[in-house]
Design a protein around this motif. Structure first.
Motif, short mmCIF file in Angstrom:
data_model
loop_
_atom_site.label_atom_id
_atom_site.label_comp_id
_atom_site.label_asym_id
_atom_site.label_seq_id
_atom_site.Cartn_x
_atom_site.Cartn_y
_atom_site.Cartn_z
N ARG A 216 0.83 -1.21 0.00
CA ARG A 216 0.00 0.00 0.00
C ARG A 216 0.87 1.26 0.00
O ARG A 216 0.49 2.28 -0.58
CB ARG A 216 -0.95 -0.02 1.20
N TRP A 217 2.02 1.19 0.67
CA TRP A 217 2.97 2.33 0.67
C TRP A 217 3.40 2.63 -0.77
O TRP A 217 3.39 3.77 -1.21
CB TRP A 217 4.16 1.97 1.54
N ILE A 218 3.80 1.58 -1.49
CA ILE A 218 4.24 1.76 -2.88
C ILE A 218 3.09 2.28 -3.73
O ILE A 218 3.25 3.20 -4.54
CB ILE A 218 4.77 0.42 -3.44
N GLN A 219 1.91 1.71 -3.56
CA GLN A 219 0.74 2.10 -4.35
C GLN A 219 0.37 3.55 -4.09
O GLN A 219 0.09 4.31 -5.03
CB GLN A 219 -0.43 1.17 -4.01
N LYS A 220 0.37 3.96 -2.81
CA LYS A 220 0.00 5.33 -2.46
C LYS A 220 1.03 6.33 -2.99
O LYS A 220 0.69 7.40 -3.50
CB LYS A 220 -0.14 5.48 -0.95
N THR A 221 2.31 5.99 -2.87
CA THR A 221 3.36 6.88 -3.37
C THR A 221 3.23 7.06 -4.88
O THR A 221 3.39 8.16 -5.40
CB THR A 221 4.75 6.31 -3.03
N ALA A 222 2.94 5.95 -5.57
CA ALA A 222 2.77 6.03 -7.02
C ALA A 222 1.61 6.95 -7.39
O ALA A 222 1.71 7.78 -8.31
CB ALA A 222 2.55 4.64 -7.59
N MET A 223 0.50 6.83 -6.66
CA MET A 223 -0.66 7.67 -6.95
C MET A 223 -0.38 9.14 -6.60
O MET A 223 -0.73 10.05 -7.36
CB MET A 223 -1.88 7.17 -6.18
N ASP A 224 0.25 9.38 -5.43
CA ASP A 224 0.53 10.75 -5.00
C ASP A 224 1.48 11.47 -5.97
O ASP A 224 1.33 12.67 -6.22
CB ASP A 224 1.14 10.76 -3.59
N ARG A 225 2.45 10.73 -6.49
CA ARG A 225 3.46 11.34 -7.37
C ARG A 225 3.15 11.17 -8.85
O ARG A 225 3.90 11.61 -9.70
CB ARG A 225 4.83 10.71 -7.07
N ARG A 226 2.02 10.47 -9.13
CA ARG A 226 1.62 10.21 -10.52
C ARG A 226 2.73 9.45 -11.26
O ARG A 226 3.09 9.77 -12.40
CB ARG A 226 1.27 11.51 -11.23
N LEU A 227 3.23 8.44 -10.59
CA LEU A 227 4.26 7.57 -11.16
C LEU A 227 3.71 6.16 -11.27
O LEU A 227 2.68 5.83 -10.68
CB LEU A 227 5.51 7.57 -10.27
N GLY A 228 4.42 5.32 -12.01
CA GLY A 228 4.07 3.91 -12.04
C GLY A 228 4.65 3.21 -10.82
O GLY A 228 5.64 3.66 -10.24
N MET A 229 4.03 2.11 -10.42
CA MET A 229 4.54 1.37 -9.27
C MET A 229 5.94 0.83 -9.55
O MET A 229 6.75 0.68 -8.63
CB MET A 229 3.58 0.24 -8.89
N LYS A 230 6.23 0.54 -10.81
CA LYS A 230 7.57 0.07 -11.16
C LYS A 230 8.61 1.14 -10.85
O LYS A 230 9.68 0.85 -10.30
CB LYS A 230 7.63 -0.31 -12.64
N GLU A 231 8.30 2.40 -11.19
CA GLU A 231 9.23 3.49 -10.93
C GLU A 231 9.46 3.68 -9.43
O GLU A 231 10.59 3.89 -8.98
CB GLU A 231 8.70 4.78 -11.54
N VAL A 232 8.40 3.61 -8.66
CA VAL A 232 8.53 3.76 -7.21
C VAL A 232 9.33 2.61 -6.63
O VAL A 232 10.20 2.80 -5.77
CB VAL A 232 7.14 3.85 -6.55
N ALA A 233 9.05 1.39 -7.11
CA ALA A 233 9.77 0.22 -6.61
C ALA A 233 11.26 0.34 -6.90
O ALA A 233 12.10 0.03 -6.04
CB ALA A 233 9.21 -1.05 -7.25
#
Length: 243
Positions: A216-233
């Motif tokens: 959920r941390w990864i998912q929320k960060t991706a949504m907040d920053r408008r990034l893909g989950m791959k980029e956040v990971a």
């Protein structure tokens, strides 16, 4: 190691995390429902069981005594056994009929083995599968993973082994569905899933999160920053956030 605080959401504490879908209002199989479940377990006729509102589970096991024990354990823990099967082919057909939230299936069964049945259910995107097995070899685990199995339980098992496996399988299934909704290409989705799994491990160590909270941390960060989950990971794996 530096940290961009504007990029870092506060981790969701496990105690206040959103409940896993389908776990509210769980009831137990008692009285007449319990008797019906026991009778179906003994016969293994592939019939559906009464439903009382909890997480809906289909049990597929060719050994009647083990199937009966498993049904009773699940009922005592508040799960609804909505169907029982004694072979893999029957399990696939019944899963398509009753649409359970989860299938617990033995790896070795007649007509169609558990791994092949799990693969069919995964391809149909019906529900997560937990594999029940007497073996724990690396080769079996790899085959189960390739077949889309979300978790597995090694025999002999106890009631205490069931809930953690069910929680893990449900959580991983939700993660898979989230990745599928973000990424259409299969190859890209598999690569992203590997990176997300690695990033979850980093977050679990650094921020002391559970596996589901790390996702959920990864998912929320991706949504907040408008990034893909791959980029956040990838960012997490490469050193963000700092411990």
């Amino acid at each position: 190691m530096s940290t961009d605080e504007s990029l870092t959401p506060k981790p969701t504490p496990a105690s206040v995390a959103a409940p896993t879908e389908g776990t509210e209002g769980a009831g137990s199989i008692e009285g007449a429902d319990g008797a019906a479940a026991a009778q179906a377990a003994e016969s293994g006729d592939g019939t559906a069981a009464p439903v009382s509102g909890g997480t809906r589970i289909l049990v597929a096991e060719d050994e009647a005594l083990i199937r009966l024990d498993l049904v009773e354990m699940l009922g005592e823990q508040g799960y609804d056994v909505v169907g029982q099967a004694s072979n893999g082919e029957q399990a696939v057909e019944l899963a398509k009929e009753v649409r359970p939230d989860l299938v617990i299936m033995d790896v070795k069964m007649p007509i169609l083995d558990g791994l092949s049945a799990a693969e069919q259910l995964h391809e149909a995107k019906l529900c997560p599968v937990i594999m029940l097995t007497a073996f724990s070899q690396t080769e079996l685990v790899e085959r189960a993973r390739d077949a889309g199995v979300m978790a597995y339980i090694v025999k002999p098992f106890t009631a205490d082994d069931l809930r953690p496996a069910i929680d893990i399988a449900t959580s991983r299934w939700q993660e898979l569905k989230a990745l599928e909704s973000e990424i259409a290409d299969l190859g890209e989705r598999l690569e992203t899933r590997k990176l997300v799994d690695r990033a979850k491990g980093v977050l679990m160590t650094q921020l002391k999160l559970s596996e589901s909270d790390a996702f959920r941390w990864i998912q929320k960060t991706a949504m907040d920053r408008r990034l893909g989950m791959k980029e956040v990971a990838e960012a997490v794996i490469n050193g963000f956030p700092a411990a």
